[in-house]
Scaffold this motif. Structure first.
Motif, short mmCIF file in Angstrom:
data_model
loop_
_atom_site.label_atom_id
_atom_site.label_comp_id
_atom_site.label_asym_id
_atom_site.label_seq_id
_atom_site.Cartn_x
_atom_site.Cartn_y
_atom_site.Cartn_z
N UNK A 174 0.85 -1.20 0.00
CA UNK A 174 0.00 0.00 0.00
C UNK A 174 0.88 1.24 0.00
N UNK A 175 0.54 2.20 -0.87
CA UNK A 175 1.24 3.49 -0.86
C UNK A 175 0.47 4.44 0.04
N UNK A 176 1.17 4.99 1.05
CA UNK A 176 0.56 6.01 1.91
C UNK A 176 0.96 7.35 1.31
N UNK A 177 0.03 7.95 0.58
CA UNK A 177 0.35 9.12 -0.25
C UNK A 177 0.16 10.41 0.56
N UNK A 178 1.21 10.86 1.20
CA UNK A 178 1.16 12.00 2.11
C UNK A 178 1.15 11.46 3.53
N UNK B 158 4.62 -1.15 3.00
CA UNK B 158 4.14 0.21 2.78
C UNK B 158 5.21 1.06 2.13
N UNK B 159 4.79 1.83 1.12
CA UNK B 159 5.65 2.89 0.60
C UNK B 159 5.06 4.19 1.12
N UNK B 160 5.78 4.84 2.02
CA UNK B 160 5.29 6.07 2.66
C UNK B 160 5.86 7.26 1.91
N UNK B 161 4.97 8.05 1.30
CA UNK B 161 5.40 9.13 0.41
C UNK B 161 5.10 10.48 1.04
N UNK C 292 1.30 8.98 -13.00
CA UNK C 292 2.02 7.85 -13.61
C UNK C 292 1.39 6.50 -13.25
N UNK C 293 0.34 6.50 -12.42
CA UNK C 293 -0.25 5.23 -11.98
C UNK C 293 -0.84 4.48 -13.17
N UNK C 294 -0.65 3.17 -13.18
CA UNK C 294 -1.18 2.35 -14.29
C UNK C 294 -1.41 0.94 -13.79
N UNK C 295 -2.27 0.21 -14.50
CA UNK C 295 -2.57 -1.19 -14.18
C UNK C 295 -3.01 -1.36 -12.72
N UNK D 216 -2.02 0.20 -10.15
CA UNK D 216 -0.94 0.33 -9.16
C UNK D 216 -0.41 1.76 -9.13
N UNK D 217 0.09 2.15 -7.95
CA UNK D 217 0.71 3.47 -7.82
C UNK D 217 1.94 3.31 -6.91
N UNK D 218 3.02 3.99 -7.28
CA UNK D 218 4.27 3.92 -6.50
C UNK D 218 4.69 2.47 -6.26
N UNK D 219 4.41 1.61 -7.24
CA UNK D 219 4.81 0.20 -7.13
C UNK D 219 3.92 -0.61 -6.20
#
Ligand SMILES: C[S@@+](CC[C@H](N)C(=O)[O-])C[C@H]1O[C@@H](n2cnc3c(N)ncnc32)[C@H](O)[C@@H]1O
Length: 417
Positions: free
Chosen positions: A115-119, A136-139, A175-178, A180-183
């Motif tokens: 899960x990408x935590x966007x902010x 988690x990818x924490x952005x 850039x999100x695709x398929x 998915x976002x940030x991998x």
């Protein structure tokens, strides 16, 4: 969380270096001492003076501040608060951990594992997601936020499941695709809705803005976005579930669930006394019918009102006015969504007549509630104070378009100042 009052510091240090010092052994000892001094009841200036002697003038203020923020965070964050690295801003922005956990569990139940935590700010969502079993990818574009999230993940033993990334969420979502976002195969987005200390009511001025919210909902189906509780229903895209969550009589969050998680049209969730109550509808159920004031008045939970699901919780109740969210029926409501008051009198709004009525009833203390009226409840409550020993709930509202007062008996235990 309330705004903090600033703690005096002698120099404006680099905030990231300052946080790094606070995490280290010297900083940890200084914060521990500050917490002890605060616990002993020392005020700010003598407390800072004592700390200065030990850690020097430029470190005393930040240590005092962190100890104070942890004490403030404790009722919400529990034991975690003792090790969390926080700033006043990120604590103000932080959601409730138990609700972050609820969101995390729902995303993972939809099949997500990363899960990408966007902010990410101080990492409340990152921590809940990692604890729920996600990687988690924490952005965040703010270096202070990234330092806080990295520190907090490490302090809570979650670092192996958390990668902190410097990026602009607008670019990542573009850039999100398929799906998915940030991998990652899922996302949490909690846009900043304040700027310059002021609430931004216009979603186009959130950061990231509304266009990024809708793009994320379109591109990444397993997504949840935190939005303002007052968000216009018209903005909610088709196929997206909107949920309002209230705790203790206030809406604490409003959520948009992506199409891979949505299971209904609108949902209201109420957390009370450890229990979770939910009402949902797959289509707009429409408003409750309108009718005359009857023996009981019901005040709906604000999340229920915002969700547009009021007509579902009291089948026989009617609205006192088409534009006012008060319901009325012949008996008290057996529902966690409604607070019920027995109506003793209904009269046109007239201060002199109202005072006379309350005196005649021996009422000396009132709680004033209002909807659809410009009166100031506290001012009116003061004006209505009298020598009598009894109390009442005075509801100032509109009934069939006319300014009206409903005098009610409070139910035992329901009269709150
Ligand atoms: C409301 S806070 C998130 C709070 C967090 N979910 C919590 O409960 O603690 C929003 C965060 O988004 C970050 N942010 C805002 N716009 C951004 C953007 N365009 N790119 C990356 N981060 C952004 C801010 O720096 C802030 O840390």
């Amino acid at each position: 969380m309330r705004q903090s009052c600033p703690v005096p510091t002698d120099s404006p240090p680099d905030p990231v270096a300052q946080l790094a010092w606070l995490r280290g052994p010297e900083g940890t000892a200084a914060v521990r001492l500050a917490a002890q001094l605060q616990h002993d009841g020392l005020d700010l200036l003598p407390g800072i003076a004592r700390l200065r002697a030990g850690v020097g003038p430029e470190r005393a203020g930040p240590a005092w501040e962190l100890a104070r923020l942890r004490a403030r965070a404790r009722p919400v964050f529990g034991d975690d608060a003792d090790v969390l690295l926080l700033t006043a801003d990120t604590l103000e922005q932080a959601g409730r951990p138990e609700l972050a956990t609820r969101r995390a569990i729902r995303l993972l139940a939809a099949g997500a594992s990363s899960v990408a935590d966007l902010g990410c700010a101080a990492g409340t969502d990152t921590i809940a997601l990692a604890r729920a079993g996600a990687s988690v990818v924490a952005v965040d574009r703010d270096p202070v936020a990234r330092e806080l999230t990295a520190a907090n993940a490490e302090a809570l033993g979650l670092a192996p499941w958390v990668r902190v990334l410097a990026a602009d969420v607008v670019d990542l979502v573009a850039a999100a695709a398929d799906g998915r976002v940030a991998g990652c195969d899922a996302a949490v987005l909690d846009p900043a809705r304040r700027a310059g200390g002021r609430r931004q009511l216009d979603p186009d001025r959130w950061s990231p803005p509304w266009s990024t919210v809708t793009a994320l909902l379109d591109r990444v189906p397993v997504t949840v976005v935190k939005v303002a509780p007052g968000l216009d229903h018209e903005r909610v895209p088709n196929g997206i579930e909107a949920e309002w969550v209230s705790v203790g009589g206030s809406i604490v969050e409003a959520l948009l669930w992506g199409r891979g998680v949505s299971t209904t049209w609108r949902r209201a969730t109420l957390v009370r006394d450890g229990a979770v109550h939910e009402v949902s509808a797959d289509d707009d159920p429409g408003p409750a019918p309108v009718g005359p004031v009857r023996g009981w008045l019901h005040e709906p939970d604000p999340g229920l009102i915002r969700s547009g699901l009021m007509s579902l919780v009291a089948a026989d109740a009617t609205l006192v006015d088409p534009t006012i969210a008060y319901l009325t029926s012949d008996g008290p409501a057996e529902s966690p969504w409604l607070s019920s008051y027995r109506v003793t009198d209904v009269l046109p709004f007239n201060l002199r007549k109202l005072k006379a009525l309350l005196r005649a009833r021996g009422v000396g203390r009132v709680v004033v509630k209002k909807r659809g009226s410009p009166i100031e409840p506290e001012t009116l409550a003061r004006q209505l104070r009298g020598p009598g020993n009894d109390s009442a709930v005075v509801v100032v509202t509109r009934v069939a378009g006319a300014p009206t007062v409903l005098v009610c008996d409070p139910l035992p235990g329901r009269l709150s100042p």
